[in-house]
Every structure is written in C-alpha cells, then in structure tokens.
Design an enzyme around this catalytic site. Structure first.
Site, short mmCIF file in Angstrom:
data_model
loop_
_atom_site.label_atom_id
_atom_site.label_comp_id
_atom_site.label_asym_id
_atom_site.label_seq_id
_atom_site.Cartn_x
_atom_site.Cartn_y
_atom_site.Cartn_z
NE ARG A 1 -3.65 0.33 2.35
CZ ARG A 1 -4.27 0.46 3.48
NH1 ARG A 1 -4.51 -0.09 4.82
NH2 ARG A 1 -4.60 2.50 3.47
CB CYS B 1 7.91 0.61 19.53
SG CYS B 1 9.45 -1.38 20.21
CG ASP C 1 -3.99 8.72 0.82
OD1 ASP C 1 -5.21 9.02 0.58
OD2 ASP C 1 -4.02 10.40 2.30
CD GLN D 1 -13.94 8.18 7.84
OE1 GLN D 1 -14.46 7.27 8.38
NE2 GLN D 1 -14.30 8.44 6.69
CB CYS E 1 9.56 1.50 23.99
SG CYS E 1 9.78 2.03 21.71
CG HIS F 1 -9.33 5.85 10.78
ND1 HIS F 1 -10.04 5.31 10.00
CD2 HIS F 1 -9.96 6.24 11.84
CE1 HIS F 1 -11.31 5.63 10.03
NE2 HIS F 1 -10.89 5.24 11.42
CB ALA G 1 -14.46 14.35 -4.37
CG ASN H 1 -20.13 8.65 -2.56
OD1 ASN H 1 -19.98 8.30 -3.23
ND2 ASN H 1 -19.78 8.21 -1.31
N1 APR Z 1 -14.89 11.09 -5.43
C1 APR Z 1 -15.85 11.10 -3.87
N2 APR Z 1 -16.54 9.60 -3.46
C2 APR Z 1 -16.10 8.27 -4.12
C3 APR Z 1 -15.19 8.30 -5.02
C4 APR Z 1 -14.56 9.88 -5.97
N3 APR Z 1 -13.86 9.40 -7.18
N4 APR Z 1 -15.15 7.72 -5.79
C5 APR Z 1 -16.07 6.32 -4.72
N5 APR Z 1 -16.09 7.54 -4.02
C6 APR Z 1 -16.87 7.09 -2.83
C7 APR Z 1 -17.96 5.21 -2.66
O1 APR Z 1 -19.16 5.33 -3.13
C8 APR Z 1 -17.49 4.69 -0.82
O2 APR Z 1 -18.96 5.72 -1.04
O3 APR Z 1 -15.95 6.64 -2.19
C9 APR Z 1 -16.03 5.97 -0.73
C10 APR Z 1 -15.44 5.00 0.32
O4 APR Z 1 -16.04 4.30 0.65
P1 APR Z 1 -15.33 3.55 1.56
O5 APR Z 1 -14.37 2.15 0.44
O6 APR Z 1 -15.87 2.30 2.72
O7 APR Z 1 -14.11 4.23 2.62
P2 APR Z 1 -14.07 5.07 3.38
O8 APR Z 1 -15.81 5.33 3.95
O9 APR Z 1 -13.17 5.86 3.80
O10 APR Z 1 -13.70 4.16 5.04
C11 APR Z 1 -13.86 3.88 5.79
O11 APR Z 1 -12.43 2.09 6.41
O12 APR Z 1 -11.50 0.53 6.13
C12 APR Z 1 -11.01 1.35 6.59
O13 APR Z 1 -9.41 2.56 8.44
C13 APR Z 1 -10.86 2.69 6.99
O14 APR Z 1 -10.64 4.65 6.82
C14 APR Z 1 -11.19 3.61 6.32
C15 APR Z 1 -12.40 3.54 7.11
#
Ligand code: APR
Length: 263
Positions: free
Chosen positions: A67, A124, A101, A98, A127, A116, A235, A217
């Site tokens: 990743r 560690c 990256d 959340q 420690c 997150h 976005a 979204n």
């Molecule tokens: N622009 C905007 N939204 C988008 C795009 C885009 N180009 N592409 C996808 N999406 C939307 C999807 O429709 C979905 O609703 O982004 C969302 C991604 O959802 P998840 O994959 O569930 O990610 P996230 O909500 O960040 O997950 C939350 O879950 O796995 C854990 O810790 C991890 O921080 C993460 C948390």
C-alpha cells in the site's frame, strides 16, 4: 446543487471537511468497499487487526509495504487541492480525514486531523518509540526491505501507526475532531461510505448542532439521508468548479459590501 453548495460554503462561519477513501480514488488509490475496493480483494481480519499482526506480522507488513508503494506512486488530485485552497481562503477551518495516505498534507492542507493514523508513520509495539519515515528519510529503504522492521531503541517489532479494526482511535485527535464538529455550522463530506465509527459520527454531530451537510460522492452513502445538498459525482470532477463558485460568491459579497459603504 453546485450553486447551492457554494452559496452555503461562502456564507458559512465555521465550515469543516470530513473525507474518506473516495477523495483519493481520483489519484488511483483503491477505496475499501467499492467493487475494486481493498476489502473486496483482501480479508481485513487477516491484514488490519491486532490479532492478524500477532499471528502473521510478515503478511501484514507485506500488505502495508504494498500500500505504501501504491500511495507513493500517487499524487494529490484536484479535490485535495481544492480543499487546501478553501482552507487558504478561510472558508474551511479544518480537514478531518479517515485516510492514512498523507495526500491532504501533500496538497497543502494545514489544519489536518488524521483519525485513522498515517501509513508513513511507524511505532514500536513495546516502547513509545515513533518515527515518521518521510521526515527521517528512511522511507525508500523501509518500503523496499523484506525484513520485519525492528525498533531501533528496544528491538521489539515496529507496526504501522494506523488504527486497525477493533482498536481505539487516538483519543486526543478524536476529541479535537468532535469539538470542531460541535462548533461547525457546515460540514463538507467527501468520498466516504459513512459506515465506520466513531469517525462517521462527525456529520451527525454537525447536523444535530443545527449545521448543514454537503456531500460529494458518485454513489449514495450512509450519510446521504442527512445531506442538505448531495452532489452525485466523483470529487475530482467537481471540486474545482465548487471552489470557483465559492470564490465568486466571496468576491461578489465583498464587492457588494464595498458598494454599500460608498452609499
Ligand atoms: N469521489 C468521491 N467519492 C468517491 C469516489 C470519487 N472519485 N470514488 C468512490 N467514492 C466513494 C464511494 O462511493 C464510497 O461511498 O467513496 C466511498 C468510499 O467508501 P469506503 O471504501 O468505505 O472508504 P471509507 O469510507 O473511507 O472507509 C472508512 O474504513 O476500511 C476502513 O480505516 C478504513 O478509513 C477507512 C474506513
């Protein structure tokens, strides 16, 4: 929708942003729960839990190094830069993410809360040693190494400084995020499914405080039912235009105020 969203943002007194993996999709980083998402291809319970790390730290590190490499190939996209610019204009007071990256930081966001954690930080398991691999410039050798990383202070295993399933979020960051949400009169929600708690409480706290919710979204999410404005689009395709419209509203507003002064 764009006009309404820009108007609400320009008029807001204390707007914040809340982002998820979707904002980085435009940079080529897979989300978690979309059709090509990480958790569709890999089992989170084998890769992103404390017990998975205990059972097989080599597998977990292989996954996080993969990743890290993918994220290092990526650049912030127009959505990240638009948020940073909205902060610079004084419209967005903070970005609560959340994402691990680091792309918000790369794009210039200053007031950033990483709920997150951050994939380029390690800590560690024994420690209180912590290291930011970008700052210590050990990133390249770290990512290309196959060895299990050890703490330079006590020799115990190092782990990614991210929040795994079943773990608590860093309480100081969470408390700051909740207090910003209580203060906010608007939250711009970008690219999250809104199903992971306690992070997903953020938009509800703003709403319960009488604030407005704008969501961007391409798909309906768990947040959409409370959104005052829902912009159904990727976005990276719409946030530059949103920024332009907000800037127009602000400039028109200040021109009007100037004119009123002269009357
Ligand atoms: N622009 C905007 N939204 C988008 C795009 C885009 N180009 N592409 C996808 N999406 C939307 C999807 O429709 C979905 O609703 O982004 C969302 C991604 O959802 P998840 O994959 O569930 O990610 P996230 O909500 O960040 O997950 C939350 O879950 O796995 C854990 O810790 C991890 O921080 C993460 C948390």
């Amino acid at each position: 929708m764009m006009g309404e969203a820009a108007n609400l943002l320009a008029k807001s007194k204390f707007a914040i942003a809340f982002t998820g993996a979707g904002i980085s999709a435009g940079s080529g980083i897979p989300t978690f729960r979309d059709s090509e998402g990480l958790w569709r291809r890999y089992r989170p319970e084998e890769l992103a839990t404390p017990s998975a790390f205990q059972k097989n730290p080599a597998l977990v590190w292989e996954f996080y190094r993969w990743r890290m490499k993918k994220i290092l190939e990526a650049r912030p996209n127009a959505a990240h830069y638009a948020l940073a610019e909205l902060e610079r204009l004084g419209v967005i007071k903070a970005v609560i993410t959340q994402n691990v990256d680091d792309l918000h930081r790369e794009s210039g966001t200053k007031n950033l809360l990483e709920l997150h954690g951050n994939i380029f930080r390690v800590r560690c398991t024994s420690c209180d040693y912590k290291e930011n691999l970008k700052e210590s410039e050990r990133l390249e050798e770290f990512v290309s190494s196959k060895d299990l990383p050890r703490c330079p202070r006590c020799g115990a295993l190092l782990r990614p400084d991210v929040v795994w399933f079943g773990e608590s979020l860093p309480s100081d960051v969470l408390e700051r995020a909740f207090s910003l949400a209580r203060k906010a009169d608007l939250v711009l929600v970008v690219g999250t499914s809104g199903v992971v708690y306690p992070a997903a409480y953020i938009p509800y706290i703003v709403k319960e405080g009488g604030g407005r919710v704008i969501e961007i979204n391409p798909k309906v999410s768990a947040i959409t039912p409370i959104a005052d404005v829902f912009i159904r689009a990727p976005a990276e395709d719409v946030m530059e235009e949103l920024l332009r419209k907000v800037r127009d509203f602000i400039e028109n507003g200040s021109r009007q105020r100037e004119r009123l002064k002269t009357l």
